[in-house]
Scaffold this motif. Sequence first.
Motif, short mmCIF file in Angstrom:
data_model
loop_
_atom_site.label_atom_id
_atom_site.label_comp_id
_atom_site.label_asym_id
_atom_site.label_seq_id
_atom_site.Cartn_x
_atom_site.Cartn_y
_atom_site.Cartn_z
N LEU A 182 7.30 30.35 45.76
CA LEU A 182 6.93 31.71 46.15
C LEU A 182 7.38 32.69 45.09
O LEU A 182 8.55 32.74 44.72
N VAL A 184 7.05 36.80 44.53
CA VAL A 184 6.67 38.08 45.10
C VAL A 184 6.81 39.13 44.01
O VAL A 184 7.88 39.25 43.39
N SER A 198 1.99 38.02 46.84
CA SER A 198 2.76 36.79 47.06
C SER A 198 1.92 35.63 46.53
O SER A 198 0.77 35.46 46.97
#
Length: 205
Positions: A182, A184, A198
């Motif tokens: 992930l 962001v 994201s």
Amino acid sequence: MGLYTERVLPRILNATGGASRLEPLRRRVCAGLAGDVVEIGFGSGLNVPFYPAAVTRVAAVEPADLSWRLAAGRVQGARVPVQRAGLDGQSLPFADGSYDAALSTWTLCTIPDVAAALREVQRVLKPGGTLHFLEHGLAPDENVRRWQRRLNPLQQRLFGGCNFTRSIADLLTAAGFTIHELDVFYQEGAPKFAGADSLGTAVSP
């Protein structure tokens, strides 16, 4: 809004989504895709040039007929077979465990029942299958979130139900996915309230 949604919005999304500054992000999210892939929110096929050679075929789920027509040139030039195979991410017309991977780019923001769509993606993925996602949603900073909440009603009206305020990671984990990667970040060249992205992968049980 029917005529706008059917005839105008797909052209706007094709133009804005086709910006060259987004190509590195599309390349990143498509990296590692392999085998049989289902792409929800296929749109006008802007991810097609970035499918890796390891992909064997793609089932394209796209509700807008105009978007599919706009995708024609990309589909014809694709290195792998691409077939329009569904209209609604909330109800996928595929058998359980039939795909190796799934792809979603700037789509989870718009699906009305996003939890149902993620359950469907999980259902059609093989055990351990991977969802590759690139989505905009709730920003990491509260001052940006305040603007997102103020502007969200207008965003929904102008962009076919698109939301600024969905937490992508929370949606994925609530659906039973395990997030493997992930990132962001705020998208370069976009206002923060619209470009809180994201990007990553999530694994199906």
